[in-house]
Design a protein around this motif. Sequence first.
Motif, PDB file in Angstrom:
ATOM      1  N   LEU A  11       0.809  -1.218   0.000  1.00 24.88           N
ATOM      2  CA  LEU A  11       0.000   0.000   0.000  1.00 24.88           C
ATOM      3  C   LEU A  11       0.843   1.269   0.000  1.00 24.88           C
ATOM      4  CD1 LEU A  11      -3.068   0.648   0.141  1.00 24.88           C
ATOM      5  CD2 LEU A  11      -2.783   0.926   2.602  1.00 24.88           C
ATOM      6  N   ALA A  12       2.110   1.147   0.339  1.00 24.61           N
ATOM      7  CA  ALA A  12       2.957   2.318   0.571  1.00 24.61           C
ATOM      8  C   ALA A  12       3.074   3.224  -0.647  1.00 24.61           C
ATOM      9  CB  ALA A  12       4.339   1.873   1.031  1.00 24.61           C
ATOM     10  N   GLY A  13       3.028   2.652  -1.841  1.00 24.80           N
ATOM     11  CA  GLY A  13       3.184   3.457  -3.042  1.00 24.80           C
ATOM     12  C   GLY A  13       1.907   4.117  -3.528  1.00 24.80           C
ATOM     13  N   MET A  14       0.786   3.852  -2.866  1.00 19.71           N
ATOM     14  CA  MET A  14      -0.498   4.410  -3.298  1.00 19.71           C
ATOM     15  C   MET A  14      -0.794   5.722  -2.577  1.00 19.71           C
ATOM     16  SD  MET A  14      -2.879   0.978  -3.413  1.00 19.71           S
ATOM     17  CE  MET A  14      -4.244   1.919  -4.110  1.00 19.71           C
ATOM     18  N   THR A  15      -1.547   6.585  -3.248  1.00 18.15           N
ATOM     19  CA  THR A  15      -1.988   7.842  -2.644  1.00 18.15           C
ATOM     20  C   THR A  15      -3.497   7.958  -2.768  1.00 18.15           C
ATOM     21  OG1 THR A  15      -1.835   9.140  -4.694  1.00 18.15           O
ATOM     22  CG2 THR A  15       0.169   8.947  -3.344  1.00 18.15           C
ATOM     23  N   ASP A  16      -4.102   8.838  -1.996  1.00 17.40           N
ATOM     24  CA  ASP A  16      -5.546   9.064  -2.084  1.00 17.40           C
ATOM     25  C   ASP A  16      -5.928   9.619  -3.452  1.00 17.40           C
ATOM     26  OD1 ASP A  16      -5.577   8.217   0.493  1.00 17.40           O
ATOM     27  OD2 ASP A  16      -6.286  10.095   1.373  1.00 17.40           O
ATOM     28  N   GLU A  17      -5.012  10.370  -4.052  1.00 20.54           N
ATOM     29  CA  GLU A  17      -5.301  10.961  -5.361  1.00 20.54           C
ATOM     30  C   GLU A  17      -5.252   9.932  -6.481  1.00 20.54           C
ATOM     31  OE1 GLU A  17      -4.097  13.953  -2.511  1.00 20.54           O
ATOM     32  OE2 GLU A  17      -3.037  12.157  -3.183  1.00 20.54           O
ATOM     33  N   SER A  18      -4.618   8.783  -6.239  1.00 23.42           N
ATOM     34  CA  SER A  18      -4.424   7.786  -7.295  1.00 23.42           C
ATOM     35  C   SER A  18      -5.619   6.856  -7.475  1.00 23.42           C
ATOM     36  CB  SER A  18      -3.163   6.953  -7.006  1.00 23.42           C
ATOM     37  OG  SER A  18      -3.357   6.124  -5.869  1.00 23.42           O
ATOM     38  N   VAL A  19      -6.634   6.973  -6.615  1.00 22.53           N
ATOM     39  CA  VAL A  19      -7.806   6.102  -6.715  1.00 22.53           C
ATOM     40  C   VAL A  19      -9.079   6.941  -6.784  1.00 22.53           C
ATOM     41  CG1 VAL A  19      -6.671   4.239  -5.450  1.00 22.53           C
ATOM     42  CG2 VAL A  19      -8.078   5.881  -4.207  1.00 22.53           C
ATOM     43  N   ASP A  20     -10.118   6.360  -7.356  1.00 21.97           N
ATOM     44  CA  ASP A  20     -11.417   7.024  -7.447  1.00 21.97           C
ATOM     45  C   ASP A  20     -12.392   6.516  -6.395  1.00 21.97           C
ATOM     46  OD1 ASP A  20     -10.672   8.556  -9.695  1.00 21.97           O
ATOM     47  OD2 ASP A  20     -11.108   6.862 -11.030  1.00 21.97           O
ATOM     48  N   VAL A  21     -11.979   5.447  -5.688  1.00 23.47           N
ATOM     49  CA  VAL A  21     -12.876   4.805  -4.736  1.00 23.47           C
ATOM     50  C   VAL A  21     -12.194   4.659  -3.378  1.00 23.47           C
ATOM     51  CG1 VAL A  21     -14.113   2.656  -4.201  1.00 23.47           C
ATOM     52  CG2 VAL A  21     -14.071   3.505  -6.540  1.00 23.47           C
ATOM     53  N   PHE A  22     -12.899   5.062  -2.324  1.00 25.40           N
ATOM     54  CA  PHE A  22     -12.502   4.746  -0.957  1.00 25.40           C
ATOM     55  C   PHE A  22     -13.404   3.608  -0.478  1.00 25.40           C
ATOM     56  CE2 PHE A  22     -11.095   9.411  -0.078  1.00 25.40           C
ATOM     57  CZ  PHE A  22      -9.932   9.191  -0.788  1.00 25.40           C
ATOM     58  N   TYR A  23     -13.164   3.095   0.709  1.00 27.74           N
ATOM     59  CA  TYR A  23     -14.007   2.025   1.248  1.00 27.74           C
ATOM     60  C   TYR A  23     -14.495   2.382   2.642  1.00 27.74           C
ATOM     61  CZ  TYR A  23     -12.746  -0.743  -2.747  1.00 27.74           C
ATOM     62  OH  TYR A  23     -12.603  -1.172  -4.036  1.00 27.74           O
ATOM     63  N   SER A  24     -15.705   1.973   2.929  1.00 29.25           N
ATOM     64  CA  SER A  24     -16.284   2.225   4.249  1.00 29.25           C
ATOM     65  C   SER A  24     -16.082   1.018   5.139  1.00 29.25           C
ATOM     66  CB  SER A  24     -17.784   2.511   4.132  1.00 29.25           C
ATOM     67  OG  SER A  24     -18.483   1.323   3.748  1.00 29.25           O
TER      68      SER A  24
END
Length: 247
Positions: A11-24
């Motif tokens: 997960l370390a290489g991912m950012t919030d800007e790099s995805v269109d979906v979050f999870y609840s």
Amino acid sequence: RAAYQERDERLAGMTDESVDVFYSCKLCQSYAPTHVCVISPEKLGLCGAYNWLDGKAASEINPLGGNEPILKGQCLDPVKGEWQGVTEYIYQKSNKTISKVSMYSIMDSPSTSCGCFECILAVIPETNGLMIVNRGYSGMTPCGMKFAVLAGSVGGGNQTPGFMGVGRLYLTSKKFVSAEDGLKRLVWMTKELKEALSDKINKRCIEIGSTDLFDKIADETVTTDAQELVAYLQKVKHPALDMPPLM
């Protein structure tokens, strides 16, 4: 531990800007009916057990379970971390109680907390900074409350500006209360937490250009009194003292 380490590294290489979906995550609504965790690549669930990859896997395995995809939608405030899709989802799933959540702020509409948070963040007004205390620490803190008392005020699905339940690894995230200037605001933490995360926090200190910040963060061996903490921060020249007012 090895499996969790591998997961965190993925997960370390991912950012919030790099995805269109979050999870609840709504697993704690049985006792905190207005609480909903919003899990992004850079902000794990406050219990520390669920990160974005876990939420994605759980949602795909059981679409009717406690983890659902949240389409971010239009970005309303990139600094505080507000998206139209997240706001609408939170309002509906919190029994129409929470109308706004800022993902990256502890002062403006912070994330709600259930009760199973690993740590509690709290503002210490006298220091213009933040402290963090982990579950299992039974001593006093500079905000004048022990963990159990703080938990009673912060938990239960409450949205309390200046207080927030978090997962311990959130400390090492680039989005750690970034609306309030992040790690440079941290003035006190428990010795156990400081030692456990020393490598990761030191790495973040280097990334933000504050190589000596780690040593300037006090713990209970320095003091648990707010006024004594201020004197210590002045002595070591902690950056929080010269930052814009939190309150």
